[in-house]
Design a protein around this motif. Sequence first.
Motif, PDB file in Angstrom:
ATOM      1  N   VAL A 188       0.830  -1.213   0.000  1.00 42.84           N
ATOM      2  CA  VAL A 188       0.000   0.000   0.000  1.00 42.84           C
ATOM      3  C   VAL A 188       0.861   1.258   0.000  1.00 42.84           C
ATOM      4  CG1 VAL A 188      -1.658   1.338   1.362  1.00 42.84           C
ATOM      5  CG2 VAL A 188      -2.003  -1.098   1.052  1.00 42.84           C
ATOM      6  N   ARG A 244       1.027   5.504  -2.418  1.00 45.00           N
ATOM      7  CA  ARG A 244       0.931   6.823  -1.823  1.00 45.00           C
ATOM      8  C   ARG A 244       2.005   7.784  -2.344  1.00 45.00           C
ATOM      9  NH1 ARG A 244       0.259   4.206   4.183  1.00 45.00           N
ATOM     10  NH2 ARG A 244      -1.926   3.578   3.976  1.00 45.00           N
ATOM     11  N   THR A 295      -5.088  -4.420  -2.198  1.00 40.34           N
ATOM     12  CA  THR A 295      -5.037  -3.044  -2.711  1.00 40.34           C
ATOM     13  C   THR A 295      -6.139  -2.685  -3.696  1.00 40.34           C
ATOM     14  OG1 THR A 295      -3.589  -3.667  -4.568  1.00 40.34           O
ATOM     15  CG2 THR A 295      -2.516  -3.084  -2.478  1.00 40.34           C
ATOM     16  N   LYS A 308      -9.008  -1.640  -3.477  1.00 40.80           N
ATOM     17  CA  LYS A 308      -9.761  -0.429  -3.168  1.00 40.80           C
ATOM     18  C   LYS A 308      -8.849   0.735  -2.791  1.00 40.80           C
ATOM     19  CE  LYS A 308     -13.845  -3.004  -1.660  1.00 40.80           C
ATOM     20  NZ  LYS A 308     -14.817  -3.263  -0.548  1.00 40.80           N
ATOM     21  N   THR A 309      -7.552   0.565  -3.025  1.00 41.54           N
ATOM     22  CA  THR A 309      -6.594   1.605  -2.682  1.00 41.54           C
ATOM     23  C   THR A 309      -6.405   2.558  -3.855  1.00 41.54           C
ATOM     24  OG1 THR A 309      -5.416   0.076  -1.224  1.00 41.54           O
ATOM     25  CG2 THR A 309      -4.250   2.073  -1.898  1.00 41.54           C
ATOM     26  N   LYS A 310      -6.532   3.827  -3.611  1.00 43.25           N
ATOM     27  CA  LYS A 310      -6.353   4.829  -4.652  1.00 43.25           C
ATOM     28  C   LYS A 310      -4.881   4.944  -5.026  1.00 43.25           C
ATOM     29  CE  LYS A 310      -7.029   9.741  -5.669  1.00 43.25           C
ATOM     30  NZ  LYS A 310      -7.515  11.048  -5.136  1.00 43.25           N
TER      31      LYS A 310
END
Length: 384
Positions: free
Chosen positions: A320, A324, A356, A358-360
């Motif tokens: 994750v 970022r 991941t 749903k991870t932007k």
Amino acid sequence: MLSNSRTNGHAFKDKVMKTQIIKPTELHAKSRLNALLSVGEETKVVNHSEGPDTLVCPLNMSAEERKAWIKEKLPEFGIFKSTALSKQFERRAEKFLNGGCEAQFFMTWIAPVESFGKREFVTLETLFKAHPKGCLMILSRSLDSTHGKQIMKPLIDRGFKATAIAPDLSFLLKRTPAEAWLAEMKEGKRDPGEISLAQNLSNLLRLAVLYKYGGIYLDTDFIVLKKLSDLHNSIGAQSMDTKSNSWNRLNNAILIFDKGHPILYKFLEGFSHDFDGNRWGHNGPLLLTRVVKKMGEKLHYNMTILPSFAFYPVDWKKIVEFFRKPSNEAAWKRKAASLLQLNNTTYSLHLWNKETSKTKIEEGSIIDQLISDHCILCQHTHSF
């Protein structure tokens, strides 16, 4: 943020067997970077089987109840149905693969067509960016449709060779050890377990299609960074013992094997004999790990076990962070170092979609940079 597996250019030593590391010059290069993330010890298998065709047994059933349930429900499960399309699988597959492929790739998709999204499409883009003359066949009933053809049309229109073909499960498993497993499952003699049967069928299909045709199997949650076709008869280690440089767990998200390779037969045999539908990973990554460790010194096959930084440089618990945007100067420096190491040593970066999905993907992140560097249409957004 990468695993700290190292290589010094010599034969890679592990606890089970000596393996020849097939790699370009970059993969031989000793890492100059400090490890930023540790390798995890827990396996999480990507599940591409969410949706109405998942076929998951109701909870709190006994093994015998699940056997009876699966015998009743199996005819309703799409992949087991014999249709006009599935009956043409052999003819269509051979016609497609005989069309002149620099390398042949396979994926599976047992989920509904609507769930094949932008992130999965990025995997297709990066695959063809690295292998413009390769052929990709996705084993999927849902994608073997008008909607599925529209999904792949932007790549096909640019001259890339891709298709989805509804698989014939009986044909693919014929004269393999898993043929008996299929018959017993249909007869209600095998416990399907509580885990999605589609997930386990994906584990099985990838072994069967490589055994039948040979080539490269790839999950749909990778960013391909360099040519996989440079590798031969290879499996990637998911995790390593950093002190001894030995592997302790394999993964089946990428498999590269010749047609009829004997280790694939052993994997199919292990799937059939030791099937357990109640344990995540048991019929996937842990299957490969069990078989190779059990073979031990008896394993004389032409096979390479690549270190974790080849396909799985980032642990699923820490991936994750790569989504970022760096928040300060030190983070920007770590990003630059990570990108350098990935581009030098990694063939494909596993995104661990189970963790991941749903991870932007934040603009300026490592994942954003890698996609931008390796895409074809480059129409990805930061909303997926």
